[in-house]
Scaffold this motif. Structure first.
Motif, PDB file in Angstrom:
ATOM      1  N   GLU A  88     -36.211  25.467  36.145  1.00 46.49           N
ATOM      2  CA  GLU A  88     -37.290  24.722  35.980  1.00 46.49           C
ATOM      3  C   GLU A  88     -38.722  24.986  36.543  1.00 46.49           C
ATOM      4  OE1 GLU A  88     -37.154  21.933  34.264  1.00 46.49           O
ATOM      5  OE2 GLU A  88     -35.007  21.810  34.128  1.00 46.49           O
ATOM      6  N   SER A  89     -38.575  26.008  37.443  1.00 48.94           N
ATOM      7  CA  SER A  89     -39.887  26.686  38.048  1.00 48.94           C
ATOM      8  C   SER A  89     -40.489  27.660  37.168  1.00 48.94           C
ATOM      9  CB  SER A  89     -39.464  27.442  39.545  1.00 48.94           C
ATOM     10  OG  SER A  89     -38.526  28.458  39.320  1.00 48.94           O
ATOM     11  N   ALA A  90     -39.630  28.093  36.113  1.00 46.46           N
ATOM     12  CA  ALA A  90     -40.242  29.102  35.030  1.00 46.46           C
ATOM     13  C   ALA A  90     -40.461  28.473  33.942  1.00 46.46           C
ATOM     14  CB  ALA A  90     -39.626  30.408  35.200  1.00 46.46           C
ATOM     15  N   VAL A  91     -40.859  27.345  33.648  1.00 46.68           N
ATOM     16  CA  VAL A  91     -40.924  26.521  32.374  1.00 46.68           C
ATOM     17  C   VAL A  91     -42.175  27.028  31.603  1.00 46.68           C
ATOM     18  CG1 VAL A  91     -39.749  24.584  32.948  1.00 46.68           C
ATOM     19  CG2 VAL A  91     -42.201  24.661  33.216  1.00 46.68           C
ATOM     20  N   GLY A  92     -42.248  26.987  30.440  1.00 44.49           N
ATOM     21  CA  GLY A  92     -43.476  27.408  29.402  1.00 44.49           C
ATOM     22  C   GLY A  92     -44.464  26.192  29.583  1.00 44.49           C
ATOM     23  N   CYS A  93     -45.245  26.143  28.673  1.00 42.17           N
ATOM     24  CA  CYS A  93     -46.225  25.249  28.491  1.00 42.17           C
ATOM     25  C   CYS A  93     -46.454  24.529  27.077  1.00 42.17           C
ATOM     26  CB  CYS A  93     -47.621  25.804  28.888  1.00 42.17           C
ATOM     27  SG  CYS A  93     -48.875  24.646  28.763  1.00 42.17           S
ATOM     28  N   TYR A  94     -46.672  23.326  26.990  1.00 46.13           N
ATOM     29  CA  TYR A  94     -46.957  22.822  25.666  1.00 46.13           C
ATOM     30  C   TYR A  94     -48.008  21.791  25.786  1.00 46.13           C
ATOM     31  CZ  TYR A  94     -46.175  20.855  20.917  1.00 46.13           C
ATOM     32  OH  TYR A  94     -46.487  20.296  19.708  1.00 46.13           O
ATOM     33  N   GLY A  95     -49.010  21.961  24.853  1.00 43.74           N
ATOM     34  CA  GLY A  95     -50.198  21.199  24.681  1.00 43.74           C
ATOM     35  C   GLY A  95     -50.539  20.695  23.378  1.00 43.74           C
ATOM     36  N   LEU A  96     -51.344  19.510  23.396  1.00 40.82           N
ATOM     37  CA  LEU A  96     -51.820  19.199  21.914  1.00 40.82           C
ATOM     38  C   LEU A  96     -53.392  18.893  22.114  1.00 40.82           C
ATOM     39  CD1 LEU A  96     -48.957  16.521  20.910  1.00 40.82           C
ATOM     40  CD2 LEU A  96     -49.677  18.721  19.991  1.00 40.82           C
ATOM     41  N   GLY A  97     -54.111  19.400  21.341  1.00 40.42           N
ATOM     42  CA  GLY A  97     -55.601  19.435  21.582  1.00 40.42           C
ATOM     43  C   GLY A  97     -56.382  19.432  20.183  1.00 40.42           C
ATOM     44  N   GLY A  98     -57.668  19.318  20.253  1.00 41.71           N
ATOM     45  CA  GLY A  98     -58.191  19.611  19.016  1.00 41.71           C
ATOM     46  C   GLY A  98     -58.838  18.270  18.553  1.00 41.71           C
ATOM     47  N   PRO A  99     -59.810  18.226  17.424  1.00 49.24           N
ATOM     48  CA  PRO A  99     -60.451  16.854  17.183  1.00 49.24           C
ATOM     49  C   PRO A  99     -59.346  15.739  16.860  1.00 49.24           C
ATOM     50  CG  PRO A  99     -61.524  18.574  16.459  1.00 49.24           C
ATOM     51  CD  PRO A  99     -60.338  19.187  16.969  1.00 49.24           C
ATOM     52  N   ALA A 100     -58.174  16.128  15.965  1.00 51.19           N
ATOM     53  CA  ALA A 100     -57.236  15.221  15.300  1.00 51.19           C
ATOM     54  C   ALA A 100     -56.614  14.792  16.514  1.00 51.19           C
ATOM     55  CB  ALA A 100     -56.759  16.082  14.214  1.00 51.19           C
ATOM     56  N   ALA A 101     -56.432  15.405  17.660  1.00 57.77           N
ATOM     57  CA  ALA A 101     -55.299  14.944  18.530  1.00 57.77           C
ATOM     58  C   ALA A 101     -55.708  13.659  19.156  1.00 57.77           C
ATOM     59  CB  ALA A 101     -55.123  16.088  19.682  1.00 57.77           C
ATOM     60  N   ALA A 102     -57.025  13.380  18.933  1.00 58.36           N
ATOM     61  CA  ALA A 102     -57.659  11.955  19.427  1.00 58.36           C
ATOM     62  C   ALA A 102     -56.884  10.891  18.906  1.00 58.36           C
ATOM     63  CB  ALA A 102     -58.977  11.840  19.326  1.00 58.36           C
ATOM     64  N   GLU A 103     -56.246  10.950  17.535  1.00 55.69           N
ATOM     65  CA  GLU A 103     -55.557  10.053  17.099  1.00 55.69           C
ATOM     66  C   GLU A 103     -54.096   9.927  17.414  1.00 55.69           C
ATOM     67  OE1 GLU A 103     -56.802   7.605  15.113  1.00 55.69           O
ATOM     68  OE2 GLU A 103     -58.692   8.683  15.079  1.00 55.69           O
ATOM     69  N   LEU A 104     -53.446  10.928  18.301  1.00 61.00           N
ATOM     70  CA  LEU A 104     -52.140  10.753  18.577  1.00 61.00           C
ATOM     71  C   LEU A 104     -51.771   9.787  19.676  1.00 61.00           C
ATOM     72  CD1 LEU A 104     -51.710  15.008  18.606  1.00 61.00           C
ATOM     73  CD2 LEU A 104     -51.436  13.262  16.542  1.00 61.00           C
ATOM     74  N   ALA A 105     -50.618   9.433  19.705  1.00 56.89           N
ATOM     75  CA  ALA A 105     -49.781   8.631  20.569  1.00 56.89           C
ATOM     76  C   ALA A 105     -48.495   8.668  20.179  1.00 56.89           C
ATOM     77  CB  ALA A 105     -50.514   7.123  20.375  1.00 56.89           C
ATOM     78  N   PRO A 106     -47.746   8.525  21.499  1.00 62.46           N
ATOM     79  CA  PRO A 106     -48.181   8.424  22.710  1.00 62.46           C
ATOM     80  C   PRO A 106     -48.491   9.552  23.295  1.00 62.46           C
ATOM     81  CG  PRO A 106     -45.735   8.565  22.443  1.00 62.46           C
ATOM     82  CD  PRO A 106     -46.326   8.672  21.321  1.00 62.46           C
ATOM     83  N   GLU A 107     -48.525   9.280  24.690  1.00 67.16           N
ATOM     84  CA  GLU A 107     -48.839  10.715  25.523  1.00 67.16           C
ATOM     85  C   GLU A 107     -47.565  11.595  25.621  1.00 67.16           C
ATOM     86  OE1 GLU A 107     -50.167   9.460  29.466  1.00 67.16           O
ATOM     87  OE2 GLU A 107     -51.984   8.736  28.899  1.00 67.16           O
ATOM     88  N   LEU A 108     -47.737  13.092  26.017  1.00 63.76           N
ATOM     89  CA  LEU A 108     -46.577  13.661  25.998  1.00 63.76           C
ATOM     90  C   LEU A 108     -45.527  13.232  27.018  1.00 63.76           C
ATOM     91  CD1 LEU A 108     -48.137  17.172  25.075  1.00 63.76           C
ATOM     92  CD2 LEU A 108     -46.458  15.885  23.538  1.00 63.76           C
ATOM     93  N   GLU A 109     -44.390  13.495  26.860  1.00 64.42           N
ATOM     94  CA  GLU A 109     -43.403  13.343  28.017  1.00 64.42           C
ATOM     95  C   GLU A 109     -43.759  14.323  29.083  1.00 64.42           C
ATOM     96  OE1 GLU A 109     -41.078  11.181  28.394  1.00 64.42           O
ATOM     97  OE2 GLU A 109     -41.321  10.179  26.465  1.00 64.42           O
ATOM     98  N   GLU A 110     -43.460  14.232  30.438  1.00 60.34           N
ATOM     99  CA  GLU A 110     -43.454  15.403  31.312  1.00 60.34           C
ATOM    100  C   GLU A 110     -42.842  16.698  30.917  1.00 60.34           C
ATOM    101  OE1 GLU A 110     -42.236  13.894  35.090  1.00 60.34           O
ATOM    102  OE2 GLU A 110     -43.787  12.493  35.340  1.00 60.34           O
ATOM    103  N   THR A 111     -41.863  16.692  30.338  1.00 59.94           N
ATOM    104  CA  THR A 111     -41.082  17.925  29.588  1.00 59.94           C
ATOM    105  C   THR A 111     -40.934  17.804  28.373  1.00 59.94           C
ATOM    106  OG1 THR A 111     -40.246  18.160  31.932  1.00 59.94           O
ATOM    107  CG2 THR A 111     -39.192  19.477  29.957  1.00 59.94           C
ATOM    108  N   VAL A 112     -41.177  18.741  27.545  1.00 59.29           N
ATOM    109  CA  VAL A 112     -41.017  18.945  26.395  1.00 59.29           C
ATOM    110  C   VAL A 112     -39.915  20.039  25.979  1.00 59.29           C
ATOM    111  CG1 VAL A 112     -41.917  19.365  23.915  1.00 59.29           C
ATOM    112  CG2 VAL A 112     -43.077  17.818  25.433  1.00 59.29           C
ATOM    113  N   ASP A 113     -38.815  19.879  25.236  1.00 61.46           N
ATOM    114  CA  ASP A 113     -37.844  20.633  25.147  1.00 61.46           C
ATOM    115  C   ASP A 113     -38.309  21.823  23.805  1.00 61.46           C
ATOM    116  OD1 ASP A 113     -34.926  21.370  25.830  1.00 61.46           O
ATOM    117  OD2 ASP A 113     -34.949  21.711  23.483  1.00 61.46           O
TER     118      ASP A 113
END
Length: 469
Positions: free
Chosen positions: A429-454
């Protein structure tokens, strides 16, 4: 950049079905607003690395509610992680259990073979759905159906000496165009003692060309820069922190280019990292144990004679697949289980719990302590090392060799395994990777990401964004 997890109590997490998280669900407004997905695969990046001071570009594009820990598969090494991210299934199903593969019929361990084989990744399924797709510098690309693809494929002689730099591409002439504009791909800056940001800079330049020429609906770009310092200096080093600024600058230039393209308003940028690193201090040598016990044989040239051996360990960072004859299995397991620095021995009963129950896996699998990693050496006197040990010979070495990041005293590559300061593979758990969603079209996305994404949720997320049935 501190880590409060106690190395003495940290253990690899399990990746059974109960641990997986479902991909986000998006409404029609979100999918209607998304016409293009860009995936930036920034290996070694973790959520705590994203901040206004060192990574202002990433910090501005990926707000905290759109960034999550990414739980890698076990083992958290390149090929298993990449195939999991791009297929949505784990190693127990897709069969990539290491960055190497042990061919049981030929009794040969080989690393970094680059053919697609029977792998079907998100860019191939998206292409079949009628989208334009692209992928740059992912493993196992040769033969992909992606509309635009680039992967190193140097022309070598029978001894793996480089004769001419080349890349395999879709379409065929794309590398000629890239070479004319940006010179040859700097292979020696992509891996080896000369590894630096120039490899990633060239890849991102190629990504710009791919967008200009093909405007893919899905483009996956592998950015390896942090991988080098993560291994050579470790994630806790000032060198690693400095290179976070470098990779942010590289990505900032590419994202500024994307912002000027016609489809920027319909773009969602997926930020992906395959794993995080551990600071390590101890190299472990399971093949020395097997050699001393008479279970591993060597030939006249000092190479491992795997066909005539009763047991052999194919190592990959903090994990090692041990392949053993029936008569030597229990002895090998007992000996290696007692090796100082081995945290866990995974047998048949535990493979399913770790999501690695596949015939390609070893008879059992070793997991190193958090501050340790496995090196493939079976010799103790360097005079007895095989000829390739001090060469850049990534395909013939029967184990991953991070010592290739350091110049040697008697050859191109160092034989001093104590120089390596970072590793990965345990899937802590201390060496997890990273996942993010960004960019203009991301403003339409819902819900927020969970704390951990598999890791298995990344492909379904992209399929949902692009409305791929």
């Amino acid at each position: 950049m501190t880590d409060e997890t106690d190395a003495s109590t940290a253990s690899p997490h399990e990746t059974d079905g109960e641990a997986e998280t479902a991909p986000p669900e998006f409404g029609a407004e979100a999918t209607d607003a998304t016409g293009r997905v860009i995936v930036l695969d920034v290996v070694g990046l973790q959520p705590q690395h994203i901040g206004a001071e060192r990574t202002p570009t990433l910090h501005s594009l990926f707000p905290a509610e759109r960034v999550a820990d990414l739980r890698p598969p076990f083992p958290a090494v390149t090929v298993p992680a990449q195939t999991t991210l791009a297929t949505g299934v784990g190693p127990g199903e897709h069969g990539d259990v290491s960055s190497g593969e042990f061919d049981r019929e030929r009794e040969v361990a080989e690393f970094w073979e680059r053919d697609r084989g029977d792998r079907n990744r998100i860019w191939e399924t998206a292409s079949e759905a009628g989208l334009t797709t692209g992928v740059l510098f992912f493993q196992h690309l040769i033969g992909t159906s992606a509309d635009v693809a680039v992967t190193p494929s140097p022309i070598e002689d029978e001894d793996n000496n480089l004769l001419e730099m080349n890349c395999w591409t879709n379409p065929d002439e794309f590398y000629d165009d890239l070479r004319s504009e940006h010179a040859h791909f700097p292979l020696h800056n992509y891996w080896g003692p000369g590894a630096n940001e120039e490899g990633s800079r060239w890849i991102l330049a190629a990504a710009k060309e791919a967008v200009d020429r093909f405007d893919p609906d899905l483009l996956w770009v592998y950015v390896p820069h942090l991988d080098y310092v993560g291994q050579s200096d470790g994630p806790g080093s000032e060198a690693f922190r400095a290179e976070l600024e470098t990779v942010d600058d590289l990505l900032g230039d590419f994202l500024s280019f994307l912002a000027e393209t016609d489809r920027w308003d319909e773009t969602v940028v997926n930020l992906v990292s395959e794993y995080g690193f551990h600071d390590v201090e101890r190299p472990l040598f399971p093949n020395r144990v097997l050699r001393d016990a008479g279970l591993l044989e060597t030939d006249a040239a000092g190479d491992a004679d795997i066909p005539n051996s009763e047991a052999f360990a194919m190592v990959d960072h903090q994990i090692a697949h041990v392949y053993a004859d029936d008569g030597a299995l229990e002895t090998a397991r007992e000996l290696l289980g007692e090796l100082d620095g081995v945290d866990t021995v995974i047998g048949d009963a535990e493979k399913a719990e770790r999501g690695i129950d596949h015939p390609n896996a070893g008879e059992f699998i070793l997991v190193a302590d958090r501050d340790a990693w496995f090196q493939y050496y079976w010799w103790t006197d360097h005079a007895n090392a095989p000829p390739y040990a001090t060469d850049m010979d990534i395909h013939d070495k029967p184990g991953f060799d991070p010592c290739e990041l350091f110049f040697g005293d008697d050859g191109l590559v160092s034989l001093d395994a104590t120089t390596v300061s970072g590793s990965h593979g345990r899937a802590d758990e201390s060496a997890v990777g990273c996942y993010g969603l960004g960019g203009p079209a991301a403003a339409e996305l819902a819900p927020e990401l969970e704390e951990t994404v598999d890791a298995t949720a990344v492909t379904p997320t992209i399929e949902a964004l692009l409305d791929i049935a």
